[in-house]
Design a protein around this motif. Sequence first.
Motif, PDB file in Angstrom:
ATOM      1  N   LEU A  20     -37.620  77.751  16.876  1.00 49.69           N
ATOM      2  CA  LEU A  20     -38.966  77.655  17.249  1.00 49.69           C
ATOM      3  C   LEU A  20     -39.736  77.693  16.032  1.00 49.69           C
ATOM      4  CD1 LEU A  20     -38.881  80.027  20.381  1.00 49.69           C
ATOM      5  CD2 LEU A  20     -39.314  77.399  20.277  1.00 49.69           C
ATOM      6  N   LEU A  21     -40.404  76.737  15.637  1.00 45.94           N
ATOM      7  CA  LEU A  21     -41.374  76.234  14.540  1.00 45.94           C
ATOM      8  C   LEU A  21     -42.742  76.698  14.449  1.00 45.94           C
ATOM      9  CD1 LEU A  21     -39.747  72.962  13.905  1.00 45.94           C
ATOM     10  CD2 LEU A  21     -38.454  75.010  13.327  1.00 45.94           C
ATOM     11  N   THR A  22     -43.220  77.476  13.691  1.00 46.25           N
ATOM     12  CA  THR A  22     -44.704  77.908  13.640  1.00 46.25           C
ATOM     13  C   THR A  22     -45.392  77.006  12.528  1.00 46.25           C
ATOM     14  OG1 THR A  22     -44.376  79.866  14.727  1.00 46.25           O
ATOM     15  CG2 THR A  22     -46.372  79.536  13.757  1.00 46.25           C
ATOM     16  N   PRO A  23     -45.933  75.987  12.608  1.00 44.46           N
ATOM     17  CA  PRO A  23     -46.548  75.290  11.413  1.00 44.46           C
ATOM     18  C   PRO A  23     -47.758  76.043  10.754  1.00 44.46           C
ATOM     19  CG  PRO A  23     -46.368  73.882  13.229  1.00 44.46           C
ATOM     20  CD  PRO A  23     -46.098  75.260  13.830  1.00 44.46           C
ATOM     21  N   GLU A  24     -47.743  75.941   9.577  1.00 40.37           N
ATOM     22  CA  GLU A  24     -49.006  76.259   8.720  1.00 40.37           C
ATOM     23  C   GLU A  24     -50.310  75.526   8.729  1.00 40.37           C
ATOM     24  OE1 GLU A  24     -50.532  79.336   6.661  1.00 40.37           O
ATOM     25  OE2 GLU A  24     -48.624  79.374   6.539  1.00 40.37           O
ATOM     26  N   PRO A  25     -51.222  76.142   9.298  1.00 40.89           N
ATOM     27  CA  PRO A  25     -52.304  75.411   9.580  1.00 40.89           C
ATOM     28  C   PRO A  25     -53.013  74.790   8.405  1.00 40.89           C
ATOM     29  CG  PRO A  25     -52.387  77.481  10.778  1.00 40.89           C
ATOM     30  CD  PRO A  25     -51.391  77.804   9.802  1.00 40.89           C
ATOM     31  N   GLY A  26     -53.569  73.550   8.537  1.00 36.39           N
ATOM     32  CA  GLY A  26     -53.927  72.902   7.396  1.00 36.39           C
ATOM     33  C   GLY A  26     -53.309  72.023   6.570  1.00 36.39           C
ATOM     34  N   THR A  27     -52.000  72.396   6.672  1.00 35.47           N
ATOM     35  CA  THR A  27     -50.960  71.542   5.715  1.00 35.47           C
ATOM     36  C   THR A  27     -50.754  69.899   6.193  1.00 35.47           C
ATOM     37  OG1 THR A  27     -49.025  72.174   7.106  1.00 35.47           O
ATOM     38  CG2 THR A  27     -49.697  73.531   5.123  1.00 35.47           C
TER      39      THR A  27
END
Length: 250
Positions: free
Chosen positions: A211-218
């Motif tokens: 389960l992947l949690t992206p980094e906001p703004g990338t």
Amino acid sequence: MKIPLRGTAAVAAGALAPSAAAPVLLPLRTSVTHTNLALLLVVVVVAVSAFGNRFAGALAALSAAAWFDFFHTEPYQSFHIEDRADIETAVLLLVVGLIVSQLAARGRTMKRVAVTDATHLERLHGTTRLARSSTSSDDVVQQVRQELVEVLELRACRFEYGSLLGRPPRLDPDGTVKVDGWIWDLEQQGWPEGEIELRAIVHGRHQGRFLLTPEPGTDPPSLEARLVAADLAAQAAALDDEVVNVGPRP
């Protein structure tokens, strides 16, 4: 549509950097030729292109030509040019700035691609060696989780073993992202909200999911990076031993 933070900063620099540099060169207006002043502004265009992208570089070239006209050609503080030589210099500044900005952006892209390809290959080889030599599936999952955080530029990643619960957005083995069964336009819209599922499947057998949690703004990861992520997940499913849950990366 989500606009990447770096892209926004590059566009802002393309518009503002030449307007800041042109007045700084005012003390040189009477002692340096207009051609040399234009070349100094080209340096600003190159710097913006190296930091940003082709659009930012082109915008910087247009901005540099406009502010060269405004500050360094007669009549001063006007976008009108009277002298034919100054018109030619301004046009050349624009053309050279556009060409150099595109070359700088292309060179940066090619360098990034070469480095990225080598890094992805090493990730896959390292994980494959670990999967073949390790007797602990936990070690492989830990390794893959860390690699996924780096290759996809994630904020966090965790692993779940067992049945699939819920219907989160899913990153498929072909690199596409699906939301409720529909292909998500990742390049235009960025990551969907919430965690993204990446299943660990080998020989048609489901062993668990990341389960992947992206980094906001990338920036959204490239297709190549997403394909590498899918291959890494498959390595985690290669062992038949029971996989244990792994918490988020510190």
